[in-house]
Design a protein around this motif. Structure first.
Motif, PDB file in Angstrom:
ATOM      1  N   UNK A 168      43.048  29.847  41.227  1.00 22.89           N
ATOM      2  CA  UNK A 168      43.755  30.449  40.099  1.00 22.89           C
ATOM      3  C   UNK A 168      43.087  30.020  38.792  1.00 22.89           C
ATOM      4  N   UNK A 169      42.942  30.990  37.878  1.00 27.50           N
ATOM      5  CA  UNK A 169      42.378  30.684  36.566  1.00 27.50           C
ATOM      6  C   UNK A 169      43.491  30.168  35.656  1.00 27.50           C
ATOM      7  N   UNK A 170      43.119  29.741  34.458  1.00 27.23           N
ATOM      8  CA  UNK A 170      44.127  29.254  33.501  1.00 27.23           C
ATOM      9  C   UNK A 170      45.101  30.359  33.107  1.00 27.23           C
ATOM     10  N   UNK A 171      44.638  31.596  33.150  1.00 23.43           N
ATOM     11  CA  UNK A 171      45.472  32.738  32.759  1.00 23.43           C
ATOM     12  C   UNK A 171      46.417  33.177  33.868  1.00 23.43           C
ATOM     13  N   UNK A 172      46.318  32.544  35.043  1.00 25.44           N
ATOM     14  CA  UNK A 172      47.199  32.910  36.147  1.00 25.44           C
ATOM     15  C   UNK A 172      46.659  34.022  37.022  1.00 25.44           C
ATOM     16  N   UNK A 173      45.358  34.240  36.975  1.00 22.20           N
ATOM     17  CA  UNK A 173      44.721  35.250  37.826  1.00 22.20           C
ATOM     18  C   UNK A 173      44.164  34.544  39.054  1.00 22.20           C
ATOM     19  N   UNK A 174      44.546  35.034  40.228  1.00 16.30           N
ATOM     20  CA  UNK A 174      44.042  34.451  41.480  1.00 16.30           C
ATOM     21  C   UNK A 174      42.789  35.216  41.895  1.00 16.30           C
ATOM     22  N   UNK A 211      55.893  42.496  40.456  1.00 12.63           N
ATOM     23  CA  UNK A 211      56.335  42.569  41.844  1.00 12.63           C
ATOM     24  C   UNK A 211      56.842  41.246  42.390  1.00 12.63           C
ATOM     25  N   UNK A 212      56.427  40.138  41.775  1.00 13.99           N
ATOM     26  CA  UNK A 212      56.768  38.825  42.315  1.00 13.99           C
ATOM     27  C   UNK A 212      57.972  38.206  41.610  1.00 13.99           C
ATOM     28  N   UNK A 213      58.921  37.674  42.368  1.00 14.27           N
ATOM     29  CA  UNK A 213      60.007  36.903  41.749  1.00 14.27           C
ATOM     30  C   UNK A 213      59.446  35.615  41.141  1.00 14.27           C
ATOM     31  N   UNK A 214      60.148  35.070  40.156  1.00 12.00           N
ATOM     32  CA  UNK A 214      59.662  33.887  39.439  1.00 12.00           C
ATOM     33  C   UNK A 214      59.407  32.703  40.363  1.00 12.00           C
ATOM     34  N   UNK A 215      60.319  32.471  41.313  1.00 11.82           N
ATOM     35  CA  UNK A 215      60.172  31.324  42.223  1.00 11.82           C
ATOM     36  C   UNK A 215      58.884  31.430  43.021  1.00 11.82           C
ATOM     37  N   UNK A 216      58.601  32.622  43.554  1.00 10.57           N
ATOM     38  CA  UNK A 216      57.388  32.827  44.360  1.00 10.57           C
ATOM     39  C   UNK A 216      56.147  32.736  43.466  1.00 10.57           C
ATOM     40  N   UNK A 217      56.228  33.280  42.261  1.00 11.74           N
ATOM     41  CA  UNK A 217      55.091  33.262  41.333  1.00 11.74           C
ATOM     42  C   UNK A 217      54.664  31.827  41.021  1.00 11.74           C
ATOM     43  N   UNK A 218      55.642  30.979  40.703  1.00 15.23           N
ATOM     44  CA  UNK A 218      55.317  29.587  40.357  1.00 15.23           C
ATOM     45  C   UNK A 218      54.697  28.843  41.531  1.00 15.23           C
ATOM     46  N   UNK A 257      43.882  39.054  41.359  1.00 13.54           N
ATOM     47  CA  UNK A 257      45.301  39.414  41.310  1.00 13.54           C
ATOM     48  C   UNK A 257      45.951  38.618  40.185  1.00 13.54           C
ATOM     49  N   UNK A 258      46.496  39.319  39.202  1.00 15.86           N
ATOM     50  CA  UNK A 258      47.132  38.660  38.054  1.00 15.86           C
ATOM     51  C   UNK A 258      48.549  38.267  38.443  1.00 15.86           C
ATOM     52  N   UNK A 259      48.670  37.092  39.035  1.00 16.18           N
ATOM     53  CA  UNK A 259      49.964  36.619  39.542  1.00 16.18           C
ATOM     54  C   UNK A 259      50.914  36.284  38.396  1.00 16.18           C
ATOM     55  N   UNK A 260      50.397  35.779  37.301  1.00 20.78           N
ATOM     56  CA  UNK A 260      51.258  35.359  36.193  1.00 20.78           C
ATOM     57  C   UNK A 260      51.987  36.528  35.552  1.00 20.78           C
ATOM     58  N   UNK A 261      51.406  37.713  35.582  1.00 23.63           N
ATOM     59  CA  UNK A 261      52.010  38.875  34.927  1.00 23.63           C
ATOM     60  C   UNK A 261      52.405  39.967  35.912  1.00 23.63           C
TER      61      UNK A 261
END
Length: 140
Positions: A66-72, A49-56, A42-46
């Motif tokens: 999570x990878x460095x690219x923000x993929x869980x 659907x997710x608000x910024x607060x939840x994403x961080x 799941x590419x959480x960084x991009x």
């Protein structure tokens, strides 16, 4: 189809990428022949659907998942079938997102009052006197 997470938040299945890999564990000879473990990405960084607060917070809670690219990346291999492992991986992702969405209660740090400190010291003195009374003293 969307996966419900919170009343105001859902995740489209198109944002999830599920692949199947060989698993260890229960399954007998079947485990050597069939790729039953589900690996969910799941590419959480991009994710739109997710608000910024939840994403961080999600990327913070994911830790090594999570990878460095923000993929869980979540690997599910608990069950013997692809379908059950896929459902397990999605449930684990939903639980992680729900945990990230939870806002901890704001807490104001306070200090104990004078009476509370006095009660604590009185309790310590009482306990010390009990322990002092247990020691056996032999006087000649």
């Amino acid at each position: 189809m969307a996966i419900p997470i919170l009343p105001a938040l859902s995740l489209p299945e198109s944002e999830l990428e599920v692949s199947y890999i060989l698993a260890s564990g229960p399954g007998g000879q079947n485990v050597n022949k069939v790729a039953t473990a589900a690996q969910l990405r799941f590419d959480a960084a991009h994710s739109p659907s997710l608000p910024d607060r939840i994403r961080e917070r999600l990327l913070e809670l994911a830790g090594t998942r999570a990878t460095r690219d923000g993929v869980i990346v979540i690997t599910a291999r608990r069950f013997r079938t692809q379908i059950r492992n896929r459902e397990d991986a999605i449930e684990r992702l939903v639980a992680l997102i729900r945990e990230a969405a939870h806002r901890p209660a704001f807490r104001v740090a306070t200090r104990p009052g004078r009476a509370a400190r006095q009660r604590r010291l009185d309790g310590k003195a009482h306990r010390a006197s009990i322990k002092r009374g247990r020691s056996t003293r032999f006087e000649d």
